[in-house]
Every structure is written in C-alpha cells, then in structure tokens.
Write a protein that holds these residues in place. Structure first.
Motif, short mmCIF file in Angstrom:
data_model
loop_
_atom_site.label_atom_id
_atom_site.label_comp_id
_atom_site.label_asym_id
_atom_site.label_seq_id
_atom_site.Cartn_x
_atom_site.Cartn_y
_atom_site.Cartn_z
N ILE A 802 11.11 2.67 2.44
CA ILE A 802 10.53 3.32 1.26
C ILE A 802 11.58 4.24 0.65
N PRO A 803 11.87 4.08 -0.63
CA PRO A 803 12.88 4.93 -1.26
C PRO A 803 12.39 6.37 -1.46
N ALA A 804 13.32 7.25 -1.79
CA ALA A 804 12.98 8.65 -2.02
C ALA A 804 12.00 8.78 -3.19
N GLY A 805 11.14 9.78 -3.10
CA GLY A 805 10.19 10.05 -4.16
C GLY A 805 8.75 9.83 -3.74
N LYS A 806 7.87 9.83 -4.75
CA LYS A 806 6.44 9.61 -4.53
C LYS A 806 6.11 8.16 -4.92
N HIS A 807 5.34 7.51 -4.07
CA HIS A 807 5.12 6.08 -4.28
C HIS A 807 3.71 5.67 -3.87
N THR A 808 3.28 4.56 -4.48
CA THR A 808 2.07 3.87 -4.04
C THR A 808 2.51 2.61 -3.31
N VAL A 809 2.06 2.47 -2.08
CA VAL A 809 2.41 1.32 -1.24
C VAL A 809 1.16 0.46 -1.05
N GLU A 810 1.30 -0.83 -1.25
CA GLU A 810 0.18 -1.75 -1.03
C GLU A 810 0.59 -2.86 -0.08
N MET A 811 -0.35 -3.25 0.75
CA MET A 811 -0.18 -4.44 1.59
C MET A 811 -1.41 -5.33 1.37
N VAL A 812 -1.16 -6.56 0.97
CA VAL A 812 -2.23 -7.50 0.66
C VAL A 812 -2.01 -8.78 1.45
N PHE A 813 -3.06 -9.28 2.10
CA PHE A 813 -2.98 -10.56 2.79
C PHE A 813 -3.49 -11.63 1.84
N ASP A 814 -2.58 -12.36 1.25
CA ASP A 814 -2.91 -13.34 0.22
C ASP A 814 -1.98 -14.55 0.37
N PRO A 815 -2.22 -15.39 1.39
CA PRO A 815 -1.32 -16.53 1.62
C PRO A 815 -1.29 -17.50 0.44
N ASP A 816 -0.11 -17.84 -0.02
CA ASP A 816 0.03 -18.81 -1.10
C ASP A 816 -0.52 -20.17 -0.68
N SER A 817 -0.48 -20.44 0.61
CA SER A 817 -0.92 -21.75 1.11
C SER A 817 -2.38 -22.02 0.80
N ILE A 818 -3.19 -20.96 0.70
CA ILE A 818 -4.61 -21.17 0.41
C ILE A 818 -4.79 -21.70 -1.01
#
Length: 859
Positions: A802-818
């Motif tokens: 994560i770079p310096a500063g304030k950030h919004t981090v998202e993790m999404v489980f979205d397989p392209d295979s589906i």
C-alpha cells in the motif's frame, strides 16, 4: 395430430401402461413416506444439516441482497462455495425439470418417484412390456442404498443416480438409429445428472456407458452395420459435449478448485509422509475408507448378513443402534434369559459387525432380484449379458477396496481420476443398476414366452437354486459368512474396560464385563447369528414365493397379469420391510419454524454474538471438526470433505495442538493471525482473545524463504504482528520496503462474504497483511480503484503493498471463469432444447417404424 389420432395414441397398451405405471409409482412413493410426506414433516438429515450450517452465511446474504456469494468465511477461515452451495445463473433453465420428474409430489416422496421413473424410461426404451418395466422400476427405486442416502441427506448423489438410467436410454435410442432423439435425450438427462454435482457417481457410470457402447459395437459388427454405430457414437459425443457445456460453470470451477484441495493433490510440504500417497489424488488410506468386507457382499441377497446398520436417522439425529435395541434381545432381557452383565454390555455393542467405519445400512437389491439376475445370466443372450455380468463383478470387487487391494491399486495407479474419490463401497451403485436390469431382461423373456419352463429350465433351476442355497447356508451355517466378533468389538471392549477402570471398578468386575466373559461372548454371538438366520430365512421365503408364482404361470394356472402383479407385491413387501429398518416415520420431525436443536444458540454462542463487530473468528475447540459452529460464527474449524490443502497443513502443524490440549506459543500466534477473537476451551467456556490481530495490520519485516517447508518452519519462529514470512516467488509483488511508521493504520469498513473494504493510512507506505485465507485465483484487490496483486504470506494469508497516504482498499472474489463459462452454458442448453424440439417434431410427422438395428436378442 388430430383428436382421433390422439385418442388412438392414448389407447395404445404402452401409453396406457405408462400412465398406469406413473400412477403406481406415485402411489408407492406416497405410501412409503406416509404420513410424513403428506404432513410436510422433515428428515433433517445429517448431511443436509451440515450443508445448512456451512452455507448459512451465504444463504442469509443471498436473501438480503439477491446475490449468490462465491466465498464464505463460515469455516476454515474462508473458502470458495463451489462445493458448498453451487448455483449459477444458467441453472434456472433446466432445474425446473426436477419438480416435473418428481410428479410434483411432496418431499421426499418426489425423490423416490424420480428414481423409479428414470429406470422406467430406460426399460421402456429397451422395448420391455410396461408391466415388466414397472416391476424393474420398483425394484431399482427401492434398492436399500437409495433409501439410505435419502435418510443421510446425500441428495446430490441421489439426483445424479436418478438421471443416469434415462441418460443410458438416450444412448440406446441413438444406437437403434434414432440419432437425433437419442443424442438429444442423452444430452438432456446427462445435463441433469451432471448438474446434480456428484462427480463420483457420474464417473462410476462412465464404466457402464462404455460397456454399453462396446456391446453395441459388437452387435453392429455382427449385423454389418458399423456405419450406424459410428454415426450414433458421433451424435452421442456431440450430446456429451453439450451436456458438459451446459454445466461448464460448475465443472470448470470445481475442477480448478480441486487443485487446491485435499482431493486434488498433495501437501506442498515435502516433509509430510509420502506413504500411501497417490499421484495428484487422495491418500490411499483415505481412499479406501468405507470398503465393503469380503463376506459383506452377500448383503445383496441377505440384508442382515453383517448386522444391518450401525446408526439410523431418528427425530433429526443419528441414533446408534445397539444389540439391546433388537426386539429379540429385549424379550430375552424381560424374561431373564440374559443376565445383568450381558444386558448392560449388549447395550454398548453395535448391531453392525462389518467393517470398522460403520454404516447407515447395507446394499440390498432384493432377494428375488438376485435370483432373477442369476436366471438372466442364462436366459439373456448377446453382448449385453456379458456386459452386465462383467460390470456387476467389477463393481462388487472394487467395492471391497482395501479388502481387494491388488485391484484397487491397479485402479488408483492406472485409471484416470480414480484416486480422486473415497468410499469404494459406493461403487456398488453399478451392481444396483445392472442386477435389476438383468432381472428385468430375464422377466421379459419369462413372461412373454409361454414355453419358458421348457426353454429355460436350467437357468431357472440354477438361478433360484443358487439363491435359495445361499440362504440355506445362512440359515444352517451362519458362521460361514464370517466371524460375528470383529476388531471393532475388541476396540469397544477396550474402551469399556477403560471406562470401568476410570469409574473405580476392580479387575474382577472389568473381566466380568468384557469379551473374556464367556456369557457375554456367547450372548453376542448368538444374537448376531440369529440376525443372519432370520434374514436368511426371510430371503429364502421371498425367493421361494417368486419361484412359486412363476411356476404357476408356466403351468398356466394364472395369467400374465396375475403373475406380474404377484411378483410386484413380493418385491414391494420385501423392499418395504427391509428399507423401513433404515428410514421410517421415526426418522422425521414435525415441520415448524423452529431451527434444528443442533443449531440452537448455546449460552456461549449468545455471549459471543453480543459482539457486533462485523468480522471476527471463533475457535471452538470441542466442536472444531463439526459443521455446527459455522451456523452462527465465522469459524476457524468446520467440516468439509474438500477443504483447502494449505489450511489442512495449518491444522496438522498448529491448530491440532489446541485439540490435543498442548498448544505452543507459535500455535497461539497462528490463532492470533487468523483473528480468532474468541476461543471456546475444551470445557466449553468462552474467552476473549485480546491478542487477536484483527482484520488487517501493517508489518515491520518481510522474511523471504524458499519453498513451502521453509515457509511453514518460519511460521513457528516469527511474531505475525510484526513479521510476515513470504515465499520468494512473491518477491515481485511485495518487494523489500516495509517501513511501518507510528500511526500507520488499516481497518475494515464494510464486510460481505465476497467483498471486503478497508481504510488504510500510512506515512511512508508499507505491507498490509490480512487475516483472510489466500486463494490463488478469483480474488481481486484494488487500492483507490487501481488493481494490485495479492501475495501469499504466513503460508495461508493475503498481503498487498500500500503506497503512502490515505486509501480505500477493496478485495472482491469475482472469478472471470464464472462469467465465461456461464455464456458457454447458455449456448449449450439452448442447443439441447433445439435438438429436443427437432426430435419431437420428427416423431410427430414421421410414421411409426421399426428400428434399423435388431438387438432383440440382447434386450
């Protein structure tokens, strides 16, 4: 088709007979499950409840949002739902047929009807008289294994087995020259069976399908019609491709997922024992769990030859069945035939005396069906006979598993995918298919040829004679079917001795309450011999009754309708009587809005759930290997047959020590990095784990290592709050910079099973570790909407830079295979429906014709 043509069509014997058969099937299904199916009572089978527990988070989320999550955090820290609650958008185009196939009957009567209808379709396709097809369908549907798996809640397995016979019906139509109709039907029913998501059953029946294809090859070769065989095979291959394509979302994602699970390969830890390992599959000891015993194969004829079942579903629970539960033993206790010591001891001894794993019941196809199968071995002619005989023998031998290891080893080592499946005894589903089929083929000959007694005297004598002879052996010499005192009994004896010793009993009492006491040993032996004798006599009478009515028919004392009806009644009486031992009205509970008892909140569940934090885990030590905690919590433990291999490694190296009562500091660190905020100890007491590291944290140090062994070893040495161990293959993702500064922070802001959002603030940039299980594909991470790669750290967790500063981090489980496979599924399903419509249109406009291929001698 005009009105008169329709009337004539409905008056045809086969059509009228089919309508009558469907009515009988519906009636028998309702009668067997009366009154529970009518009243809406529930079975609450163990496997169903297990699925409800581990799928509860996904269900709640879907009800709230209308979206199906592909990930759940309910068990093992998190895992995909591909094998928990597989559901894809394309499924709605064909799952409606399940209700139609079940005639709209209430559950579970609809399941039983589906099984019989599927086999009825096959037999009608094989040109059998409707009453013979009905008898075969009843025999197949009431085979004990199918009733038992309803009680156990193996519904996916049941539905798969339901659609296999009509799939084979389509194959037969194609080889008879009905290329489009056969391929379309085979594709449709194969689509239905594959969608039922029990690959093991589909895999087993590939042996049957190959056998039928080979049989038709020799039939066509003999009739010089190999071109017809080639055309049919080509059409069926296209149908198979469409059926697979229709299920591509489930098949592809399951296949890819399996590579990361216990079923798909070995641990990455080279130091793990390689003994009994297989190439890319399960451990041999695990594969051969639930093998049939050598003498146990005779349960096909005599159900209690090994004592029946060790457990039975009762009022939503699995009840252990002891010898003391038998009515005969209760009478002996009441009249004083058994002493106090014997009575107490028999209450702890299982009715089942087969293999050590125990069973929900034997595989019993029916005594009369076994006799008719043996008759069919002499009566039926052509390649089909040898195919069915070979498949039956192979099925019985493979079911022995560890008790026929030479053959099991050959299959594991050389047969593709065989090492992916355990429970060898389940391959007896092939014998449960081939034996009623051969029996129906035999009946077709016997009931349509008035000269059957003269033509088939020897097969009749041998078939009924062998069956009745085996029953007489069980009646007179039950010990010939094997010992009734097993290693499991001796293990139980040792446990009883330990219990008595812990209760302060002296050695004389312990010896008196053991197998060393001749009175106890003899009591067990006599009761179990009595079980064999009773069922041997029962099967003898069933076979004799069937032989008697056939003889009356051969002597022209009764007509074919009476003979067929009498045989049907015998089969129903036989199968109802045996199956009610394993699934009856006592197995049901009244339907209500109340949740099952096993999911009721315990006092510690209520206490923990007062914590309204959105995402934390619970380490439930007493119930670590059970699914129940997953109903309420995000559990560190759980139950699933296809857990991630990496997580199993973590259990074996660290979490197991909590269950054994001797965790080290490193084990506690592992629990902390999994964010186990609450720990329920071995006494059931909950406590707050103040050392849990939360949902995410910044670290000071990256420790790079080479290989899984080094990664796991380093996990025992580091403090995960400040250091992360990383395989060097992820160096390009994380680099070297880990300059954590005072005040750097990261915390979770929103939670969904497959979407996690965090707020991060860091002065100089750094590495964030997440208490979420790493999975190599499907998860996508972004920082302020910009994609970033996810690295695996601490053997099982995720990390990103994560770079310096304030950030919004998202993790999404979205397989392209589906998305990709769903498109393929829509196209395949549409083509199957077009083929079915085309076949129906041709059937309407074409005049009735005889099939080009003459396989009358075969079927």
């Amino acid at each position: 088709m005009n009105k008169e043509t329709l009337k004539n069509f409905l008056r045809r014997p086969a059509v009228l007979g089919s309508i009558i058969s469907l009515a009988v099937i519906a009636l028998l299904s309702l009668i067997y499950f009366y009154p529970d199916a009518i009243q809406g009572n529930e079975l609450r089978q163990y496997d169903t409840m297990q699925g409800a527990a581990i799928g509860h988070e996904s269900q709640i989320y879907k009800e709230a949002t209308g979206q199906t999550p592909r990930w759940t955090n309910s068990l093992f820290g998190g895992m995909p739902t591909f094998q928990i609650s597989p559901s894809y958008p394309s499924d709605t185009l064909f799952t409606w047929f399940n209700k139609a196939m079940g005639l709209g009957l209430p559950t579970p009567a609809n399941l039983l009807a589906m099984m019989m209808i599927g086999f009825f379709i096959l037999l009608i396709t094989m040109k059998m008289r409707w009453y013979v097809a009905l008898l075969g369908a009843i025999a197949y549907g009431f085979s004990s294994y199918f009733i038992i798996i309803i009680g156990a809640g193996h519904i996916w397995k049941f539905l798969t087995l339901t659609y296999i016979p009509p799939t084979i019906a389509g194959i037969i139509l194609a080889y008879r020259g009905r290329y489009l109709a056969g391929a379309a039907l085979a594709a449709f029913f194969a689509m239905m069976q594959i969608s039922s998501n029990h690959v093991q059953m589909t895999y087993y029946f590939l042996f049957v399908i190959v056998g039928f294809v080979v049989a038709y090859f020799f039939i066509c070769l003999n009739q010089k019609q190999l071109l017809q065989w080639a055309k049919a095979t080509g059409c069926l291959l296209v149908g198979a491709v469409l059926a697979v394509g229709a299920n591509s979302p489930s098949l592809y994602n399951t296949y890819e997922y399996s590579k990361e699970t216990m079923r798909g390969g070995h641990s990455r830890l080279s130091s793990e024992s390689q003994q009994n390992e297989t190439d890319g599959g399960l451990n041999k000891d695990y594969i051969t769990q639930y093998s049939y015993g050598t003498g146990e194969s005779f349960t096909l004829l005599i159900p209690n030859v090994k004592g029946g079942a060790s457990v039975k579903p009762e009022k939503g629970q699995m009840k252990q069945l002891s010898l003391a539960d038998l009515q005969e033993v209760q009478k002996m206790i009441d009249n004083g035939t058994l002493g106090q010591a014997e009575s107490w001891y028999l209450n702890n001894v299982s009715q089942y005396f087969g293999e050590p794993e125990g069973t929900n019941g034997p595989v019993y196809v029916g005594a009369l069906i076994v006799a008719l199968f043996l008759v069919g071995c002499g009566v039926v002619k052509g390649p089909f006979k040898w195919t069915l005989i070979a498949l039956t023998i192979i099925s019985i031998l493979l079911a022995l598993g560890r008790n026929c290891m030479w053959l099991t080893d050959l299959m594991i080592d050389y047969m593709p995918m065989y090492n992916k499946f355990r429970t060898p005894e389940s391959i007896l589903v092939i014998a449960e298919f081939t034996m009623p089929l051969m029996a129906a083929l035999a009946l077709q000959k016997l009931l349509t040829d008035k000269d059957s007694l003269r033509k088939y005297k020897k097969p009749l004598y041998w078939g009924f004679g062998i069956s009745m002879g085996l029953c007489l052996i069980g009646l007179v010499f039950p010990g010939l079917y094997g010992s009734v005192i097993t290693d499991s009994d001796r293990m139980m004896d040792a446990q009883i001795a330990q219990y008595l010793q812990a209760m302060g009993a002296d050695q004389n009492v312990i010896r008196q309450m053991s197998l060393n006491n001749p009175a106890i040993y003899t009591a067990i032996e006599n009761v179990r011999y009595g079980m064999i004798r009773s069922d041997a006599l029962r099967s003898f009478l069933i076979v004799a009754a069937g032989a008697g009515f056939l003889l009356l028919y051969f002597r022209q004392k009764i007509g074919v309708a009476v003979a067929a009806g009498a045989l049907g009644v015998i089969i129903v009486i036989d199968m109802f009587g045996v199956n009610k031992r394993y699934l009856d009205s006592d197995s049901f509970v009244a339907k209500s809005l109340d949740m099952p008892d096993q999911f009721e909140q315990s006092p510690w569940d209520k206490l923990i759930l007062q914590d309204t934090a959105m995402n934390y885990r619970v380490m439930d030590i007493p119930r670590f290997m059970l699914p129940n905690p997953s109903y309420w919590h995000k559990a560190v433990g759980g139950y699933h047959a296809a857990k991630l291999t990496s997580y199993q490694d973590l259990i074996d190296r660290h979490l197991i020590h909590f269950l054994e009562g001797n965790p080290a500091e490193a084990d506690s660190n592992v629990l902390n990095m999994l964010n186990a905020k609450y720990i329920i100890d071995s006494k059931g007491q909950p406590s707050l784990n103040t050392d849990a590291l939360g949902n995410a944290w910044f670290i000071d140090t990256l420790k790079y290592v080479k290989g899984a062994d080094a990664e796991m070893a380093a996990l025992s040495e580091i403090n995960p709050a400040t250091t992360a161990v990383v395989d060097e293959t992820f160096h390009g993702v994380l680099g070297e910079k880990t300059a954590k500064a005072p005040g750097d922070t990261i915390f979770e802001t929103t939670y969904a099973p497959d979407k996690l959002t965090y707020y991060a603030e860091t002065k100089n940039g750094g590495i964030a570790v997440f208490s979420e299980i790493y999975f190599p594909w499907g998860w996508k991470a972004t920082v302020d909407g910009q994609p970033v790669d996810i690295a695996r750290v601490n053997y099982v967790l995720r990390a990103i830079p994560i770079p310096a500063g304030k950030h919004t981090v998202e993790m999404v489980f979205d397989p392209d295979s589906i998305k990709n496979t769903t498109t393929l599924a829509y196209v395949s399903i549409l083509l199957i429906y077009i083929a079915l419509a085309g076949a129906f249109a041709l059937w309407i406009v074409r005049p009735q014709r005889k099939d080009d291929l003459n396989d009358e001698d075969a079927v």
